[in-house]
Scaffold this motif. Sequence first.
Motif, PDB file in Angstrom:
ATOM      1  N   LYS A 160      47.769  16.808  64.441  1.00 14.47           N
ATOM      2  CA  LYS A 160      47.343  16.612  66.019  1.00 14.47           C
ATOM      3  C   LYS A 160      46.045  15.751  66.342  1.00 14.47           C
ATOM      4  O   LYS A 160      45.101  16.050  65.859  1.00 14.47           O
ATOM      5  N   ARG A 161      46.253  15.100  67.405  1.00 17.92           N
ATOM      6  CA  ARG A 161      44.981  14.507  67.921  1.00 17.92           C
ATOM      7  C   ARG A 161      44.161  15.223  68.471  1.00 17.92           C
ATOM      8  O   ARG A 161      44.499  16.225  69.278  1.00 17.92           O
ATOM      9  N   LYS A 162      42.611  15.430  68.451  1.00 14.90           N
ATOM     10  CA  LYS A 162      42.009  16.557  68.821  1.00 14.90           C
ATOM     11  C   LYS A 162      41.277  15.783  70.006  1.00 14.90           C
ATOM     12  O   LYS A 162      41.115  14.757  70.464  1.00 14.90           O
ATOM     13  N   LYS A 163      41.006  16.836  71.007  1.00 11.34           N
ATOM     14  CA  LYS A 163      40.312  16.525  72.365  1.00 11.34           C
ATOM     15  C   LYS A 163      38.741  16.512  72.068  1.00 11.34           C
ATOM     16  O   LYS A 163      37.932  17.325  72.178  1.00 11.34           O
ATOM     17  N   ASP A 164      38.458  15.520  71.223  1.00  9.66           N
ATOM     18  CA  ASP A 164      36.906  15.478  70.803  1.00  9.66           C
ATOM     19  C   ASP A 164      36.205  14.649  71.888  1.00  9.66           C
ATOM     20  O   ASP A 164      36.679  14.040  72.915  1.00  9.66           O
ATOM     21  N   SER A 165      34.890  14.386  71.758  1.00  6.92           N
ATOM     22  CA  SER A 165      34.192  13.594  72.602  1.00  6.92           C
ATOM     23  C   SER A 165      34.578  12.241  72.841  1.00  6.92           C
ATOM     24  O   SER A 165      34.459  11.573  73.758  1.00  6.92           O
ATOM     25  N   ARG A 166      34.903  11.454  71.523  1.00  7.12           N
ATOM     26  CA  ARG A 166      35.175  10.240  71.693  1.00  7.12           C
ATOM     27  C   ARG A 166      36.545   9.866  72.618  1.00  7.12           C
ATOM     28  O   ARG A 166      36.735   8.986  73.378  1.00  7.12           O
ATOM     29  N   ASN A 167      37.446  10.944  72.265  1.00 11.30           N
ATOM     30  CA  ASN A 167      38.841  10.678  73.168  1.00 11.30           C
ATOM     31  C   ASN A 167      38.187  11.076  74.501  1.00 11.30           C
ATOM     32  O   ASN A 167      39.009  10.693  75.633  1.00 11.30           O
ATOM     33  N   MET A 168      37.694  12.087  74.891  1.00 13.93           N
ATOM     34  CA  MET A 168      37.266  12.175  76.171  1.00 13.93           C
ATOM     35  C   MET A 168      36.445  11.287  76.921  1.00 13.93           C
ATOM     36  O   MET A 168      36.859  10.812  78.055  1.00 13.93           O
ATOM     37  N   ALA A 169      35.623  10.519  76.101  1.00 13.73           N
ATOM     38  CA  ALA A 169      34.913   8.975  76.870  1.00 13.73           C
ATOM     39  C   ALA A 169      35.919   8.122  77.053  1.00 13.73           C
ATOM     40  O   ALA A 169      35.991   7.372  78.304  1.00 13.73           O
ATOM     41  N   ILE A 170      37.124   7.941  76.105  1.00 13.14           N
ATOM     42  CA  ILE A 170      38.021   7.109  76.241  1.00 13.14           C
ATOM     43  C   ILE A 170      39.037   7.253  77.562  1.00 13.14           C
ATOM     44  O   ILE A 170      39.111   6.486  78.461  1.00 13.14           O
ATOM     45  N   PHE A 171      39.003   8.761  77.742  1.00 10.49           N
ATOM     46  CA  PHE A 171      39.937   9.271  78.901  1.00 10.49           C
ATOM     47  C   PHE A 171      39.021   8.963  80.136  1.00 10.49           C
ATOM     48  O   PHE A 171      39.630   8.287  81.201  1.00 10.49           O
ATOM     49  N   GLU A 172      37.868   9.214  80.199  1.00  9.27           N
ATOM     50  CA  GLU A 172      37.153   9.030  81.429  1.00  9.27           C
ATOM     51  C   GLU A 172      36.861   7.511  81.931  1.00  9.27           C
ATOM     52  O   GLU A 172      36.968   7.055  83.046  1.00  9.27           O
ATOM     53  N   TYR A 173      36.714   6.651  80.790  1.00  6.59           N
ATOM     54  CA  TYR A 173      36.690   5.163  80.795  1.00  6.59           C
ATOM     55  C   TYR A 173      38.095   4.523  81.458  1.00  6.59           C
ATOM     56  O   TYR A 173      38.068   3.698  82.567  1.00  6.59           O
ATOM     57  N   SER A 174      39.180   5.240  80.887  1.00  7.14           N
ATOM     58  CA  SER A 174      40.547   4.586  81.552  1.00  7.14           C
ATOM     59  C   SER A 174      40.806   5.234  83.014  1.00  7.14           C
ATOM     60  O   SER A 174      41.641   4.598  83.425  1.00  7.14           O
ATOM     61  N   ASN A 175      40.009   6.204  83.299  1.00 13.14           N
ATOM     62  CA  ASN A 175      40.269   6.668  84.774  1.00 13.14           C
ATOM     63  C   ASN A 175      39.649   5.511  85.667  1.00 13.14           C
ATOM     64  O   ASN A 175      40.412   5.297  87.108  1.00 13.14           O
ATOM     65  N   SER A 176      38.707   4.760  85.476  1.00 13.47           N
ATOM     66  CA  SER A 176      38.162   3.897  86.461  1.00 13.47           C
ATOM     67  C   SER A 176      38.425   2.383  85.717  1.00 13.47           C
ATOM     68  O   SER A 176      37.867   1.414  86.500  1.00 13.47           O
ATOM     69  N   HIS A 177      39.275   2.174  84.871  1.00 19.17           N
ATOM     70  CA  HIS A 177      39.581   0.727  84.511  1.00 19.17           C
ATOM     71  C   HIS A 177      41.012   0.951  83.966  1.00 19.17           C
ATOM     72  O   HIS A 177      41.606   1.751  83.939  1.00 19.17           O
ATOM     73  N   THR A 178      41.319  -0.346  83.707  1.00 20.01           N
ATOM     74  CA  THR A 178      42.782  -0.602  83.296  1.00 20.01           C
ATOM     75  C   THR A 178      43.035  -0.172  81.930  1.00 20.01           C
ATOM     76  O   THR A 178      41.984   0.047  81.145  1.00 20.01           O
ATOM     77  N   VAL A 179      44.258   0.179  81.425  1.00 18.18           N
ATOM     78  CA  VAL A 179      44.462   0.745  80.217  1.00 18.18           C
ATOM     79  C   VAL A 179      44.132  -0.412  79.289  1.00 18.18           C
ATOM     80  O   VAL A 179      43.655  -0.262  78.134  1.00 18.18           O
ATOM     81  N   LYS A 180      44.449  -1.696  79.663  1.00 19.62           N
ATOM     82  CA  LYS A 180      44.056  -2.791  78.670  1.00 19.62           C
ATOM     83  C   LYS A 180      42.584  -3.207  78.632  1.00 19.62           C
ATOM     84  O   LYS A 180      42.054  -3.349  77.383  1.00 19.62           O
ATOM     85  N   GLU A 181      41.813  -2.869  79.530  1.00 14.68           N
ATOM     86  CA  GLU A 181      40.268  -2.884  79.505  1.00 14.68           C
ATOM     87  C   GLU A 181      39.857  -1.731  78.618  1.00 14.68           C
ATOM     88  O   GLU A 181      38.901  -2.087  77.869  1.00 14.68           O
ATOM     89  N   ALA A 182      40.500  -0.461  78.831  1.00  9.79           N
ATOM     90  CA  ALA A 182      39.794   0.616  77.840  1.00  9.79           C
ATOM     91  C   ALA A 182      40.011   0.318  76.608  1.00  9.79           C
ATOM     92  O   ALA A 182      39.494   0.559  75.555  1.00  9.79           O
TER      93      ALA A 182
END
Length: 78
Positions: A37-59
Motif C-alpha cells: 500500500k502507498r504510505k502517507k509519508d512526507s513526500r506524498n503529503m507535499a504532493i497533496f498540498e502542492y496539488s491543492n493550489s495547482h492543477t494535477v498536470k502542474e503537480a
Amino acid sequence: TLLSFAEMERDMIIERTQAGKIFARQHNPNYKEGRPKRKKDSRNMAIFEYSNSHTVKEAAEAFNISPRTVQYIKKLFR
C-alpha cells in the motif's frame, strides 16, 4: 509436441510459485501478497498540498510523476 511442453512448463511454474508462497507464509509472519500500500509519508503529503493550489498536470510535472499518481495521492489523503 511444443504446445504440450509449454503447458507442462507453465504448470511447473505455477507449482513452484504456490510452494514459494506457502513457504513465505510459514516463515515470514509479516508476509502479504500483492503490491504494498502507498504510505502517507512526507513526500506524498507535499504532493497533496502542492496539488491543492495547482492543477494535477502542474503537480505531476513538478514532482516528475504521472497525473494519475497525483490523483491517487489526492484520493489517499481525503
